[in-house]
Design a protein around this motif. Structure first.
Motif, mmCIF file in Angstrom:
data_model
loop_
_atom_site.group_PDB
_atom_site.id
_atom_site.type_symbol
_atom_site.label_atom_id
_atom_site.label_comp_id
_atom_site.label_asym_id
_atom_site.label_seq_id
_atom_site.Cartn_x
_atom_site.Cartn_y
_atom_site.Cartn_z
ATOM 1 N N ASN A 100 0.902 -1.200 -0.070
ATOM 2 C CA ASN A 100 0.018 -0.054 -0.006
ATOM 3 C C ASN A 100 0.981 1.166 -0.106
ATOM 4 N N THR A 101 2.163 1.161 -0.391
ATOM 5 C CA THR A 101 2.781 2.504 -0.569
ATOM 6 C C THR A 101 2.741 2.952 -1.899
ATOM 7 N N SER A 102 1.754 2.503 -2.686
ATOM 8 C CA SER A 102 1.622 3.050 -3.953
ATOM 9 C C SER A 102 1.498 4.598 -3.963
ATOM 10 N N PRO A 103 0.867 5.221 -3.088
ATOM 11 C CA PRO A 103 0.543 6.637 -3.255
ATOM 12 C C PRO A 103 2.260 7.435 -3.184
ATOM 13 N N LEU A 104 3.217 6.790 -2.719
ATOM 14 C CA LEU A 104 4.577 7.343 -2.816
ATOM 15 C C LEU A 104 4.901 7.276 -4.207
ATOM 16 N N TRP A 105 4.747 6.278 -4.973
ATOM 17 C CA TRP A 105 5.218 6.020 -6.272
ATOM 18 C C TRP A 105 4.155 6.910 -7.300
ATOM 19 N N VAL A 106 2.950 7.153 -7.077
ATOM 20 C CA VAL A 106 2.066 8.094 -7.637
ATOM 21 C C VAL A 106 2.481 9.410 -7.704
ATOM 22 N N ALA A 107 2.963 9.945 -6.548
ATOM 23 C CA ALA A 107 3.391 11.076 -6.259
ATOM 24 C C ALA A 107 4.747 11.414 -6.852
ATOM 25 N N LEU A 108 5.548 10.422 -6.941
ATOM 26 C CA LEU A 108 7.033 10.457 -7.508
ATOM 27 C C LEU A 108 6.739 10.878 -9.189
ATOM 28 N N PHE A 109 5.845 9.606 -9.617
ATOM 29 C CA PHE A 109 5.632 9.860 -11.135
ATOM 30 C C PHE A 109 5.082 11.432 -11.582
ATOM 31 N N MET A 153 8.976 -8.172 -3.031
ATOM 32 C CA MET A 153 7.868 -8.642 -4.019
ATOM 33 C C MET A 153 6.936 -7.464 -3.733
ATOM 34 N N ALA A 154 6.576 -7.311 -2.235
ATOM 35 C CA ALA A 154 5.377 -6.564 -1.984
ATOM 36 C C ALA A 154 5.688 -5.089 -2.486
ATOM 37 N N SER A 155 6.844 -4.605 -2.425
ATOM 38 C CA SER A 155 7.056 -3.089 -2.775
ATOM 39 C C SER A 155 7.080 -3.000 -4.438
ATOM 40 N N THR A 156 7.385 -4.231 -5.065
ATOM 41 C CA THR A 156 7.306 -4.226 -6.626
ATOM 42 C C THR A 156 5.845 -4.226 -6.714
ATOM 43 N N ALA A 157 4.973 -4.953 -6.208
ATOM 44 C CA ALA A 157 3.435 -4.864 -6.343
ATOM 45 C C ALA A 157 3.025 -3.408 -6.276
ATOM 46 N N ALA A 158 3.577 -2.624 -5.316
ATOM 47 C CA ALA A 158 3.055 -1.355 -5.124
ATOM 48 C C ALA A 158 3.289 -0.674 -6.279
ATOM 49 N N ILE A 159 4.393 -0.845 -7.062
ATOM 50 C CA ILE A 159 4.724 0.221 -8.099
ATOM 51 C C ILE A 159 3.650 -0.175 -9.285
ATOM 52 N N PHE A 160 3.301 -1.709 -9.372
ATOM 53 C CA PHE A 160 2.355 -1.841 -10.582
ATOM 54 C C PHE A 160 0.990 -1.277 -10.063
ATOM 55 N N TYR A 161 0.668 -1.251 -8.799
ATOM 56 C CA TYR A 161 -0.464 -0.834 -8.099
ATOM 57 C C TYR A 161 -0.745 0.853 -8.776
ATOM 58 N N ALA A 162 0.128 1.358 -8.421
ATOM 59 C CA ALA A 162 0.523 2.758 -8.642
ATOM 60 C C ALA A 162 0.189 3.188 -10.228
ATOM 61 N N SER A 163 0.742 2.069 -11.054
ATOM 62 C CA SER A 163 0.496 2.310 -12.386
ATOM 63 C C SER A 163 -0.887 2.073 -12.964
ATOM 64 N N TYR A 164 -1.415 1.152 -12.187
ATOM 65 C CA TYR A 164 -2.957 1.018 -12.412
ATOM 66 C C TYR A 164 -3.881 2.157 -11.961
ATOM 67 N N GLN A 165 -3.296 2.837 -10.896
ATOM 68 C CA GLN A 165 -3.889 4.022 -10.470
ATOM 69 C C GLN A 165 -3.913 5.153 -11.444
ATOM 70 N N LEU A 166 -2.674 5.311 -11.915
ATOM 71 C CA LEU A 166 -2.335 6.489 -12.879
ATOM 72 C C LEU A 166 -3.202 6.174 -14.278
ATOM 73 N N THR A 167 -3.129 4.820 -14.610
ATOM 74 C CA THR A 167 -3.926 4.689 -15.959
ATOM 75 C C THR A 167 -5.421 4.634 -15.882
ATOM 76 N N THR A 168 -5.798 4.254 -14.755
ATOM 77 C CA THR A 168 -7.065 4.497 -14.537
ATOM 78 C C THR A 168 -7.840 5.935 -14.524
ATOM 79 N N GLN A 169 -6.850 6.562 -13.763
ATOM 80 C CA GLN A 169 -7.152 7.924 -13.582
ATOM 81 C C GLN A 169 -7.569 8.868 -14.930
ATOM 82 N N HIS A 170 -6.912 8.202 -16.026
ATOM 83 C CA HIS A 170 -7.133 8.731 -17.403
ATOM 84 C C HIS A 170 -8.344 8.161 -18.057
ATOM 85 N N GLY A 171 -8.440 6.759 -17.749
ATOM 86 C CA GLY A 171 -9.430 5.852 -18.633
ATOM 87 C C GLY A 171 -10.724 6.175 -18.194
#
Length: 296
Positions: A100-109, A153-171
């Motif tokens: 659930n550290t995806s907000p970090l990756w979303v913000a950094l992106f 592995m869990a940290s890597t999953a958070a990066i993909f979760y952040a990618s999902y959120q960013l893509t969904t934000q536009h979709g």
């Protein structure tokens, strides 16, 4: 008065349902990617009648917008594959917190690619989140022979979760939520099917109790969890929903004590608390920045 409380009840149900995800993966006598595959497949099948009805009632989706749920589904497949697999190497609390550290990756992106100017408090939150995560992961590096493989592995999953959120934000600007969710489910199911083929995981031969877990995680974690939170997002401001979702790792940690017999050590409790505080600050700072930017 009762209607005012319904979104809050839905939010609580959604968080509770998602908090059980780690338990289901642990209880299933199957590889993590297989549990993720059936979670997506079963929930997508159950949602198909709703998708068909929406297709008949709403305007057709333009082909050029299908790219968003397609990629969102691929990111979801990798998210589930890494996160479910991480639970074989680390605790449910660690996997849920780091996932659930995806907000970090979303913000950094947003900072490096969208050139958003982030508030000074964002950096405080980032430092706290990373320091807390380091404490949590450090305990595993010292304690487990896998050298924190599950945490990575869990940290890597958070990066993909952040990618999902960013893509969904536009979709989601072009596709309604129910049809978008179904299309993501189809794409993610196909993605996980290919992954399991590559990994050589068997799709059958599991005991009856494991098939029950497959159905439970599809209905509870995927359908009830995501639909409840989607409903809450439609009636409550994101400023309330997003920080509240941080309660998921906390609830998972509490539930894991009696249900999985996992008791975090003192360092992990402190690290988890620090990381959650940092994630909260990052999330709030990023949301305030978006509100100041037109069409963000």
């Amino acid at each position: 008065m009762q209607n005012k409380f319904v979104p809050y009840i839905a939010l609580a149900i959604g968080i509770s349902a998602l908090s059980l995800s780690a338990m289901f993966v642990r209880w299933a006598e199957a590889p993590g990617p297989i549990t993720g595959f059936y979670r997506l497949l079963i929930s997508t099948i159950f949602l198909s009648p709703i998708f068909i009805r929406q297709q008949k009632q709403l305007e057709p989706i333009k082909n050029k917008y299908l790219i968003f749920p397609l990629f969102a589904g691929i990111f979801t497949a990798f998210d589930f594959a890494f996160w479910n697999s991480s639970l074989k190497f680390t605790t449910a609390a660690n996997a849920t917190l780091l996932g659930n550290t995806s907000p970090l990756w979303v913000a950094l992106f947003a900072l490096f690619f969208l050139r958003e100017k982030l508030r000074g408090v964002f950096w405080l939150g980032l430092i706290l989140a990373l320091a807390g995560a380091a404490l949590v992961m450090g305990s595993d590096f010292l304690k487990h022979p896998t050298l924190g493989l599950g945490d990575l592995m869990a940290s890597t999953a958070a990066i993909f979760y952040a990618s999902y959120q960013l893509t969904t934000q536009h979709g989601r600007k072009h596709i309604d939520p129910l049809r978008y969710t179904w299309l993501v489910g189809v794409s993610a199911t196909l993605g996980m099917f290919v992954m399991n083929l590559v990994l050589g995981n068997s799709f059958s031969g599991y005991p009856p109790q494991t098939w029950i877990i497959f159905f439970l995680t599809a209905i509870v974690s995927q359908m009830i969890g995501y639909l409840a939170i989607t409903y809450a997002l439609g009636h409550l401001p994101a400023s309330i929903v997003s920080p509240t979702l941080i309660g998921q790792p906390i609830l998972t940690t509490i539930l894991a004590i009696p249900m999985l017999g996992e008791i975090p050590n003192t360092t992990q409790w402190i690290g988890g608390a620090v990381a959650l505080a940092g994630i909260y600050i990052v999330n709030q700072s990023h949301m305030q920045t978006k509100e100041e930017i037109p069409n963000a």
